[in-house]
Design an enzyme around this catalytic site. Structure first.
Site, PDB file in Angstrom:
ATOM      1  N   HIS A   1       0.802  -1.094  -0.220  1.00  0.00           N
ATOM      2  CA  HIS A   1      -0.021   0.111   0.025  1.00  0.00           C
ATOM      3  C   HIS A   1       0.767   1.316   0.150  1.00  0.00           C
ATOM      4  CE1 HIS A   1      -4.078  -1.791   0.459  1.00  0.00           C
ATOM      5  NE2 HIS A   1      -3.628  -2.617   1.449  1.00  0.00           N
TER       6      HIS A   1
ATOM      7  N   THR B   1      -8.931   5.694  -2.104  1.00  0.00           N
ATOM      8  CA  THR B   1     -10.560   5.258  -2.214  1.00  0.00           C
ATOM      9  C   THR B   1     -11.344   6.395  -2.218  1.00  0.00           C
ATOM     10  OG1 THR B   1     -10.458   4.395  -0.088  1.00  0.00           O
ATOM     11  CG2 THR B   1     -10.066   2.755  -1.795  1.00  0.00           C
TER      12      THR B   1
END
Length: 805
Positions: free
Chosen positions: A359, A645
């Site tokens: 990530h 997101t």
């Protein structure tokens, strides 16, 4: 595959749900309706909805055993699930029924829902992604467990004192949590420290300290309740609850010390690890939940009678970031020390089960543990990591070590022990290959793949944005929550005047709702007719909230000098928390709040420009802010945001994006059209080149009179009267150490913002642009993402729809 028989909600009327609520009020709460508080009504509603989840949950478990289905185990330090009442009601098909039932009982459904505390099990995007993935796994009918920690306090509650962030303990578990089932029969002993002994059978680890991992299960029901999976969270409990001898001799605190020490492990999410004790606690937390999860999945696997060598045929383990990277050595330990496999065989089996999601490209975010600390806490695992490293070196000509310069590198460990490693956007996955894991990519050229992140449309449109949901339903039908690509059906309506009027009305309704919420909660008055320009995310230098507030001051300067100009009224809204030990991030928060104080008090400009920073940003706040937003700020330094997101949520809810070519912004821009995205800033390659230029930041500041003026104002104390040097360090940092290139991107950011102003004033064009954002981002559903993981990484199959037998 199995058909669970349709939605339980289909047979549940408002009257039946009302009766269930009254029954739970009496039998589960011990109170009658006349004396019930909002808390009692909320608990009774939650328990009534939970009852309806149990049947599909049990049926899904039975179906998995019967089909001998492969299970996915998703290990994550965070699950930012937020409130669940609406989530569960929506997936059961009972959202309207629940509202009607509460109305029959004289209760306001919205007020009851709002009484539910957010489950404080995460910080930001990492945890919210895990929650979206759990929703999609259940919606697709893929058997899965989510594994994490049941934090007593979770992430801190944020308050502001004179504009400074202050952290206080979060108290979500002060009240009973309605959705979980305690499993006292599911416990595992987790050891730390101690000594190693060579025996004829192998190495024996005698731990010096043990705690009990005790399971708490929350069922996660998918869309239309066709399948339900389990989120299993571990709480740490003492192996010896109470020392009666100490108590009887008057040492009352000492008598409870074992319990206090054990509970510390599951007490707080991300304890401050700037101290040695903090680092040790963090490592123990990571091992605690990972070890319990690995033991649990092995127990389940063996209970079905399979041979241990077939583990990877039935088990897929996904590591969400490096926090559970110890899963590799732990699984190898159990296979070698517990099942007598050779080290080579155990490493091979474990690797075939494990996969790792990266990530971050920030080197400091790829965890490293001091080897002395690691050996102190996990001596057997250090031995196993040495064996894993030796196996890796024997099979490659790699320069990469897992143990190097006195540290154990968890990113390298996760990579080497995973059969697949995925990035979370197309750009990020390419950069993973080129930067942080370039050498390992050469060693294992087929290992890195891409799985672009996604979001669940059930929460992030259907539930949080009823006005837009109703418009979409009326226009293209009601199948889109399970197939978000159907939103493409809105494209022909983007330029239709009647549809635009209804789209604008939906946005206006959400903006009025947010304005009313801010007024009632914080006493802040904002103008719903203004553009709502929103940046909500963890406060970090690479996300560049600092650039946003500098541009805000620059705009304020321009408006003050020409207050009668053709300005677009704006409300700049910030939200997010800084890690307690992240001094620079906390100073940025302080600056934003101090700027807000000055700008909001300026009678010349406050009708044209406001700054709002509501404290304690969380999922529930995001559910209010995102549907009300006109402009989405996605302005990170190119090459630093893995995906994002929030950018997807904003676009789905009809906000335009101003952003760099970073993370999933690249793919969002491709989907919605370059003409419907406000692009600015250096590319990832240009960022690298610019950093190589000596004095680049000072040169950028000197070339920008607008930026120079803003920095002089901040350094001169305009926003910190009485303490003019308050932000001198921030300003100096921009001159001398602007690693995230705020100064270099500032002027282009300012230009793009004025382009936003111009387009916003053209109502028809702006509405067409935002409609097309909603219509074209269906690809960013987490259902699509999970289908990709299942196909490319896990080899897992959905079990919905197949007849039993």
């Amino acid at each position: 595959m199995y058909d669970q028989g349709g939605t339980p909600g289909g047979a549940i009327t408002a009257e039946r749900l009302r009766d269930a609520i009254l029954r739970h009020l009496k039998t589960s709460q011990g109170i009658d309706a006349a004396h019930a508080t909002t808390y009692h009504w909320r608990m009774a509603l939650s328990l009534s909805l939970r009852d309806l989840v149990v049947d599909p949950w049990f049926a899904s478990t039975r179906a998995t055993y019967a089909a001998k289905g492969k299970r996915v185990y998703y290990l994550s330090m965070e699950f930012l699930i937020g409130r669940l009442i609406e989530d569960v009601a929506v997936n059961l098909g009972l959202d309207d029924t629940a509202a009607q039932a509460m109305k029959m009982l004289g209760q306001d459904y919205g007020r009851v829902v709002a009484d539910e505390p957010d489950a404080a099990l995460g910080n930001g995007g990492l945890g919210r992604l895990a929650a979206c993935f759990m929703d999609s796994l259940a919606t697709l009918g893929i058997p899965a467990f989510g594994y994490g920690i049941r934090y007593e306090h979770g992430l801190f509650e944020q308050h502001f004192e004179d504009g400074r962030q202050v952290e206080v303990a979060e108290t979500w578990l002060n009240q009973r949590y309605a959705w979980e089932f305690e499993r006292p029969e599911v416990t595992y002993t987790i050891g730390f420290g101690g000594t190693l002994h060579e025996t004829e059978a192998g190495v024996e680890w005698a731990s010096a300290e043990t705690v009990i991992a005790s399971a708490y299960d929350t069922p996660v029901v998918g869309w239309q309740a066709k399948w339900a999976n389990t989120l299993r969270l571990w709480a740490a409990k003492p192996t010896k609850v109470f020392d009666l001898t100490s108590f009887n001799r008057g040492d009352y605190i000492g008598a409870s010390r074992p319990e206090a020490l054990a509970r510390t492990i599951s007490r707080v999410l991300y304890p401050d690890d700037t101290t040695e004790t903090g680092k040790e606690l963090r490592l123990k937390q990571e091992y605690f939940f990972t070890a319990a999860s690995i033991q649990d999945l092995l127990r389940r696997f063996l209970s079905e009678g399979y041979a241990i060598e077939s583990l990877s045929d039935h088990v897929a383990i996904q590591l969400n970031d490096t926090h559970p990277a110890i899963a590799g050595p732990e699984l190898v330990r159990l296979l070698v020390d517990g099942h007598g496999l050779t080290m080579d065989k155990a490493i091979s089996i474990a690797r075939n089960c494990l996969a790792y999601t990266n990530h971050t490209l920030l080197p400091e975010a790829l965890e490293r543990w001091d080897i002395g600390l690691f050996e102190k806490v996990l001596p057997r695992h250090l031995q196993i990591i040495e064996a894993i490293e030796a196996d890796h070196l024997a099979k490659t000509a790699s320069p990469v070590r897992i143990i190097e310069h006195g540290s154990v590198k968890m990113g390298e460990l996760a990579f080497i022990m995973g059969h697949k490693v995925n990035g979370v956007s197309a750009l990020h996955s390419d950069l993973v290959k080129q930067t942080v894991f370039a050498d390992l990519n050469r060693d294992y050229p087929d290992r890195i793949i891409n799985e672009t992140n996604g979001i669940t449309p059930r929460r992030w449109l259907y539930s949080c944005n009823p006005p837009l949901r109703r418009l979409i339903d009326d226009t293209i039908g009601t199948d889109w929550p399970a197939d978000l690509d159907k939103l493409q059906g809105l494209v022909p309506f983007a330029g239709d005047a009647g549809f635009q009027d209804r789209f604008q009305a939906a946005k206006a309704e959400n903006k009025v709702g947010l304005a009313n919420w801010l007024a009632s909660r914080d006493g802040v008055t904002i103008n719903p007719a203004a553009m709502f320009d929103v940046q909500i995310k963890r406060i970090h230098e690479y996300k560049r909230q600092l650039m946003n507030i500098l541009e805000t001051v620059a705009l304020w300067n321009e408006v003050r000098e020409n207050p009668s100009g053709d300005w677009t009224p704006r409300v700049k809204i910030f939200g997010g928390k800084a890690a307690p030990g992240y001094v620079v991030a906390k100073e940025i928060i302080h600056l934003i709040n101090n700027v807000a104080r000055v700008l909001n008090a300026d009678p010349q400009t406050r009708d044209l420009l406001q700054v709002v920073f509501p404290e304690n940003y969380n999922v529930s706040m995001a559910e209010l802010l995102i549907p009300a937003s006109d402009l989405s700020e996605q302005i990170s330094t190119a090459g630093k945001e893995a995906s994002g997101t929030g950018n997807m949520k904003f676009a789905l809810n009809g906000a335009a994006t101003i952003g760099t070519l970073d993370g999933a912004n690249v793919e969002i821009r491709d989907c919605v059209g370059a003409e419907n995205f406000f692009l600015f800033g250096l590319t990832a390659a240009e960022v690298v080149a610019r950093r190589a230029e000596p004095g680049f930041a000072r040169a950028a500041i000197a070339a920008s009179p607008r930026l120079s003026r803003v920095l002089d104002q901040i350094a001169g104390g305009m926003f910190s009267p009485g303490e003019p040097s308050r932000f001198a360090g921030l300003v100096q940092r921009l001159h001398d150490d602007d690693y995230f290139l705020v100064t270099c991107d500032f002027d282009d950011y300012y230009r793009a913002q004025r382009e936003v102003d111009q387009v916003y004033r053209d109502t028809a064009r702006w509405t067409e642009l935002t409609v097309l954002n909603t219509a074209r981002v269906g690809w960013f559903s987490s259902d699509r993402t999970i289908a990709g993981y299942a196909r490319d990484i896990w080899g897992a199959k959905p079990l919905i729809g197949r007849s039993e037998g």
